[in-house]
Write a protein that holds these residues in place. Structure first.
Motif, PDB file in Angstrom:
ATOM      1  N   ASP A 283     -17.594 -16.196 -10.058  1.00 13.91           N
ATOM      2  CA  ASP A 283     -17.927 -14.883 -11.309  1.00 13.91           C
ATOM      3  C   ASP A 283     -18.271 -15.500 -12.533  1.00 13.91           C
ATOM      4  O   ASP A 283     -17.861 -16.646 -12.778  1.00 13.91           O
ATOM      5  N   PHE A 284     -18.887 -14.308 -12.946  1.00 13.85           N
ATOM      6  CA  PHE A 284     -18.982 -14.612 -14.747  1.00 13.85           C
ATOM      7  C   PHE A 284     -17.613 -14.200 -15.161  1.00 13.85           C
ATOM      8  O   PHE A 284     -17.679 -13.054 -14.857  1.00 13.85           O
ATOM      9  N   THR A 285     -17.341 -14.684 -16.337  1.00 17.49           N
ATOM     10  CA  THR A 285     -16.887 -13.550 -17.470  1.00 17.49           C
ATOM     11  C   THR A 285     -16.761 -13.094 -18.476  1.00 17.49           C
ATOM     12  O   THR A 285     -18.198 -13.218 -18.467  1.00 17.49           O
ATOM     13  N   MET A 286     -16.581 -12.006 -18.981  1.00 17.76           N
ATOM     14  CA  MET A 286     -17.024 -11.070 -19.730  1.00 17.76           C
ATOM     15  C   MET A 286     -16.850 -12.114 -20.940  1.00 17.76           C
ATOM     16  O   MET A 286     -18.248 -12.101 -21.698  1.00 17.76           O
ATOM     17  N   VAL A 287     -16.368 -13.426 -21.555  1.00 14.60           N
ATOM     18  CA  VAL A 287     -16.882 -14.162 -22.591  1.00 14.60           C
ATOM     19  C   VAL A 287     -18.458 -15.322 -22.257  1.00 14.60           C
ATOM     20  O   VAL A 287     -19.395 -15.071 -22.708  1.00 14.60           O
ATOM     21  N   ASP A 288     -18.754 -15.042 -20.612  1.00 17.32           N
ATOM     22  CA  ASP A 288     -19.806 -15.666 -20.351  1.00 17.32           C
ATOM     23  C   ASP A 288     -20.786 -14.842 -20.408  1.00 17.32           C
ATOM     24  O   ASP A 288     -21.773 -14.833 -21.203  1.00 17.32           O
ATOM     25  N   LEU A 289     -20.918 -13.405 -20.394  1.00 16.95           N
ATOM     26  CA  LEU A 289     -21.927 -12.303 -20.357  1.00 16.95           C
ATOM     27  C   LEU A 289     -22.230 -12.572 -21.727  1.00 16.95           C
ATOM     28  O   LEU A 289     -23.246 -11.627 -21.707  1.00 16.95           O
ATOM     29  N   SER A 290     -20.857 -11.905 -22.491  1.00 12.86           N
ATOM     30  CA  SER A 290     -21.275 -11.814 -24.097  1.00 12.86           C
ATOM     31  C   SER A 290     -22.299 -13.334 -24.536  1.00 12.86           C
ATOM     32  O   SER A 290     -22.756 -12.766 -25.779  1.00 12.86           O
TER      33      SER A 290
END
Length: 68
Positions: A39-46
């Motif tokens: 899964d992507f983390t919110m930090v990854d997506l940002s």
């Protein structure tokens, strides 16, 4: 989310390698996330949104209509 990231990456005509370098996400980890293994983390997506010049919301799944 992986599908949205891939779509935006293709739209920007950029490679996974470029995204890895631009975000600091290890290439193998990024590839695993893009293939739905992690899964992507919110930090990854940002970080990805910033690198691609799109809002984070462009990478989030569309909300489902009520009742589904």
């Amino acid at each position: 989310m992986a599908s949205a990231v891939v779509s935006e990456l293709e739209r920007a005509d950029r490679s996974v390698e470029w995204l890895s370098v631009s975000t600091g996400i290890d290439r193998e980890v990024l590839a695993s996330k893009l293939h739905f293994h992690e899964d992507f983390t919110m930090v990854d997506l940002s970080d990805i949104a910033t690198a691609l010049g799109v809002p984070v919301s462009a990478l989030a799944p569309s909300p489902r209509p009520p009742g589904r």
